[in-house]
Design an enzyme around this catalytic site. Structure first.
Site, PDB file in Angstrom:
ATOM      1  N   LEU A 170       1.156  10.963   6.341  1.00  0.00           N
ATOM      2  CA  LEU A 170       0.740   9.922   5.399  1.00  0.00           C
ATOM      3  C   LEU A 170       0.821   8.554   6.080  1.00  0.00           C
ATOM      4  CD1 LEU A 170       2.260  10.781   1.908  1.00  0.00           C
ATOM      5  CD2 LEU A 170       0.182  11.607   2.999  1.00  0.00           C
ATOM      6  N   SER A 171      -0.205   7.749   5.840  1.00  0.00           N
ATOM      7  CA  SER A 171      -0.256   6.401   6.404  1.00  0.00           C
ATOM      8  C   SER A 171      -1.154   5.561   5.513  1.00  0.00           C
ATOM      9  CB  SER A 171      -0.851   6.470   7.820  1.00  0.00           C
ATOM     10  OG  SER A 171      -1.302   5.186   8.211  1.00  0.00           O
ATOM     11  N   SER A 172      -0.807   4.295   5.387  1.00  0.00           N
ATOM     12  CA  SER A 172      -1.660   3.400   4.589  1.00  0.00           C
ATOM     13  C   SER A 172      -3.058   3.322   5.192  1.00  0.00           C
ATOM     14  CB  SER A 172      -1.056   2.006   4.534  1.00  0.00           C
ATOM     15  OG  SER A 172       0.278   2.093   4.078  1.00  0.00           O
TER      16      SER A 172
ATOM     17  N   GLY B  27       5.075   8.621   1.436  1.00  0.00           N
ATOM     18  CA  GLY B  27       6.002   8.409   2.552  1.00  0.00           C
ATOM     19  C   GLY B  27       6.988   7.297   2.201  1.00  0.00           C
ATOM     20  N   HIS B  28       6.487   6.238   1.566  1.00  0.00           N
ATOM     21  CA  HIS B  28       7.388   5.155   1.138  1.00  0.00           C
ATOM     22  C   HIS B  28       8.327   5.657   0.037  1.00  0.00           C
ATOM     23  CE1 HIS B  28       3.938   2.680   2.736  1.00  0.00           C
ATOM     24  NE2 HIS B  28       4.962   2.093   3.322  1.00  0.00           N
TER      25      HIS B  28
ATOM     26  N   GLN C 121       2.258  -9.119  13.617  1.00  0.00           N
ATOM     27  CA  GLN C 121       2.235  -7.809  14.288  1.00  0.00           C
ATOM     28  C   GLN C 121       0.816  -7.275  14.446  1.00  0.00           C
ATOM     29  OE1 GLN C 121       4.838  -6.072  11.086  1.00  0.00           O
ATOM     30  NE2 GLN C 121       3.642  -4.235  11.478  1.00  0.00           N
TER      31      GLN C 121
ATOM     32  N   ALA D 208       0.859  -1.195   0.000  1.00  0.00           N
ATOM     33  CA  ALA D 208       0.000   0.000   0.000  1.00  0.00           C
ATOM     34  C   ALA D 208       0.895   1.245   0.000  1.00  0.00           C
ATOM     35  CB  ALA D 208      -0.956  -0.006   1.190  1.00  0.00           C
TER      36      ALA D 208
ATOM     37  N   GLU E 212      10.011   7.930  10.191  1.00  0.00           N
ATOM     38  CA  GLU E 212       9.956   8.449  11.573  1.00  0.00           C
ATOM     39  C   GLU E 212       8.531   8.485  12.097  1.00  0.00           C
ATOM     40  OE1 GLU E 212      11.914  12.225  11.804  1.00  0.00           O
ATOM     41  OE2 GLU E 212      13.905  11.319  11.756  1.00  0.00           O
TER      42      GLU E 212
END
Ligand code: PAF
Length: 290
Positions: free
Chosen positions: A189-191, A39-40, A64, A35, A153
């Site tokens: 940003l995050s999936s 950010g990636h 996890q 995804a 981070e």
């Protein structure tokens, strides 16, 4: 541009990595759960500069996720991820299956104990999370043998724990953190942002506003930072705070002056979000801002 190779088995991975290992070319690894977002891309660009060979792993790591978390609905779009990797000149994408990473099953085999730090902050709400993260990374590091491994981070505690693992196990890998990439309004940003509906998306930016309010009060010390951030979160609609914490950069107790880290976790609707920023406390902050 050379084509990104996609490998699924350990044998294929070894075959493709062997020439660079024999030539002692440094490998940079960006471990991901797919995804991929901007950010990636920031991780990939930094990794591209560090290593001669750029490897990305894409593996939604079941260990996890606790029962009842979002393992099943975690976004998966391999074709799109591979296009992203190709456009960032990734040399090799490793997409293992669960059986090859966990030959003894996901409840068996050797695991990595993250120690006390693994039970604080994120670990208090998700006590098995970091064991799963460190265990899969230990396996990926063993398989890929990277000289550099890069992490965002945004997952600051994860970054601190991976650094500690590499140090404590005396691995030669250099663990590098890359600053958080944000939406124009500041949301990290995050999936998982794609789980948010429009109303929740508006609420979610309160995390960033809270962190900024904290930073603005850094000159007045730790208590002022926390009070300012709490005030923003208390006024935010639809945000259920999990924790707000001010620590030293290694996640130990905060000192009165100097570098610190402000961390926040909150649920917006059914989505759990985390974020953090660096803070310069006390007189250091006053001098820095003039
Ligand atoms: O940050 C992530 O995406 C994951 O926790 C990681 C580091 C790829 C381990 O599964």
């Amino acid at each position: 541009m050379t084509r990104t190779a996609v490998v699924r088995t350990v044998a294929e991975l070894n075959e493709l990595l062997l020439p660079s290992q024999l030539a002692m070319s440094p490998v940079a690894l960006v471990p991901t759960m797919g995804a991929l977002h901007d950010g990636h891309r920031a991780l990939l660009r930094t990794a591209r500069e560090l290593g001669d060979v750029l490897v990305v792993s894409i593996f939604v790591n079941p260990t996890q996720f606790a029962p009842g978390e979002d393992l099943e609905r975690y976004p998966r779009d391999l074709d799109r991820d591979l296009r992203t990797c190709q456009s960032e000149a990734v040399d090799l994408v490793y997409v293992p299956d669960v059986e090859s990473i966990y030959p003894e099953g996901i409840h068996g085999g050797i695991t990595v104990d993250p120690g006390e730090l693994g039970l604080l902050f994120e670990g208090a709400s998700r006590p098995t999370h970091f064991r799963g993260v460190l265990t899969v990374l230990a396996k990926l590091f063993g398989l890929v043998r990277p000289r550099y491994a890069l992490f965002g981070e945004k997952d600051y505690q994860q970054l601190a724990l991976v650094r500690a693992m590499a140090r404590d196990f005396a691995w030669r890998v250099e663990v590098t953190g890359v600053p958080t990439v944000r939406e124009p309004d500041g949301l990290a940003l995050s999936s998982r942002n794609r789980y948010l509906d429009d109303v929740e998306r508006e609420s979610a930016v309160a995390l960033w506003h809270a962190l900024r309010a904290g930073v603005r009060n850094a000159g007045d010390g730790a208590a002022a930072v926390l009070a300012a951030a709490h005030e923003v979160l208390a006024a935010a609609e639809g945000v259920r705070l999990d924790y707000l914490a001010l620590t030293d950069p290694k996640l130990g107790p905060v000192t009165a002056q100097g570098e610190a880290r402000l961390l926040v976790a909150a649920a917006v609707g059914s989505t759990r979000l985390i974020d953090n920023v660096p803070v310069l406390l006390g007189n250091a902050a006053k001098h820095a801002t003039g």
